[in-house]
Design an enzyme around this catalytic site. Structure first.
Site, PDB file in Angstrom:
ATOM      1  CE  LYS A 169      19.421  -2.493   4.949  1.00 17.44           C
ATOM      2  NZ  LYS A 169      18.704  -3.772   4.851  1.00 17.44           N
ATOM      3  CE  LYS A 204      19.555  -1.824   9.178  1.00 18.85           C
ATOM      4  NZ  LYS A 204      18.957  -3.110   8.783  1.00 18.85           N
TER       5      LYS A 204
END
Length: 333
Positions: A201, A256
């Site tokens: 992320k 992400k």
């Protein structure tokens, strides 16, 4: 294998007709690939538009249930819950995240009661619950401390598992939190609760509309999350993060954001051959939606193309705010 040169090889030959294009297509998008993120808030009869995400709303439970029903009818496997917490319940330590009667556990119980066949995924992170908008606890200098944060995340994950959630998804990027959560779940008898780790992320500018949606943008202010989320310039580091999460007990891993990080998706899938997911985040959705609303892009076409790109890059599934629209389009084909 070396192909013979032109004209013995004509690459356009297989592109001439629809049937041959379909016959040799390498990647396909299916409704089975889709996870719908939703924003849920307390109360009844509440629908609040998210200004920076046209078409997306914050919903109270009674308004969310028809959405869940449509997911079941369309065959979308999983719905992902993101809470909008009353500011009065926010605190520096995010303690409301561990409330067994809090918003998320109540919504999980209701969804599993009404739609037991629908998978429910919950975010394990403190930023919706903290008065400062960070994903962790702060020390005296304002630095996000690791181990105390992990302890709170474990409490949050256990509360969600006790409510009956199918998948917990730690999105905080603290070190060691997957192992700690897995051990706690096993020790508490929640041996079937799956972990989808936000393993790679990035500290991305594409999250802005999401923070508006959950109400953490104002709390975060001008601060950032660069001391725990990944530097967008790094890719080898993503493989180290994923490797650690797998070793600690993650069942699935996630990258992400999505489209700006397709190279990371590909590297993760090639390296580990693990169930790999990608999040088409709020900023990606907002860009495509805004361009379509302005007539600059063919909205349905770019929606489907963007989702197919994730599959081509190696993703096994996609969290996307387009999930219902995409499922309808797939059904109409």
């Amino acid at each position: 294998m070396t192909q013979p040169p032109f004209p013995a090889t004509r690459m356009r030959r297989l592109r001439r007709d629809d049937f041959s294009r379909r016959l040799v297509r390498e990647h396909r998008l299916s409704v089975d690939d889709l996870i719908l993120p939703v924003f849920v808030l307390d109360g009844e009869g509440r629908r609040e538009a998210v200004a920076s995400m046209p078409g997306v709303e914050r919903l109270s439970l009674d308004q969310l249930l028809p959405v869940a029903r449509e997911c079941v009818e369309l065959g979308i496997p999983v719905i992902a819950l993101f809470p909008v917490i009353d500011p009065a319940l926010k605190s520096p330590d995010g303690l409301e995240a561990a409330n067994p009667d809090g918003l998320v556990p109540r919504v999980v119980r209701a969804l599993k009661r009404e739609f037991p066949q629908l998978g429910v995924l919950t975010d394990v992170a403190l930023d919706p619950y903290t008065s400062h908008g960070q994903d962790g606890l702060l020390d005296e200098s304002g630095y996000i401390v690791n181990e105390p944060t992990v302890q709170m995340l474990v409490r949050q994950a256990l509360v969600q598992a006790q409510a009956g959630v199918d998948v917990v998804a730690p999105s905080d990027m603290m070190d060691g939190r997957i192992g700690a959560i897995r051990d706690a779940l096993e020790n508490a008898g929640h041996i079937h609760t799956r972990i989808m780790a936000y393993s790679a992320k990035y500290a991305s500018a594409f999250y802005g509309p999401f923070r508006d949606a959950v109400g953490s943008a104002a709390n975060l202010g001008k601060a950032d999350k660069k001391v725990y989320q990944m530097d967008p310039g790094n890719s080898d580091e993503a493989l180290r993060e994923v490797r650690l999460d797998i070793a600690e007990g993650a069942d699935m891993v996630m990258v992400k954001p999505g489209m700006p990080y397709l190279d990371i998706v590909r590297r993760v899938k090639d390296e580990f051959r693990m169930p790999t997911f990608v999040y088409q985040v709020s900023g990606e959705y907002a860009m495509l939606r805004a361009a379509a609303l302005n007539g600059w892009l063919d909205g349905p076409a770019v929606m489907m193309e963007s989702l197919l790109a994730f599959k081509r890059a190696g993703a096994d599934g996609i969290l996307t705010y387009f999930a219902i629209e995409a499922a309808r389009a797939l059904r109409a084909r």
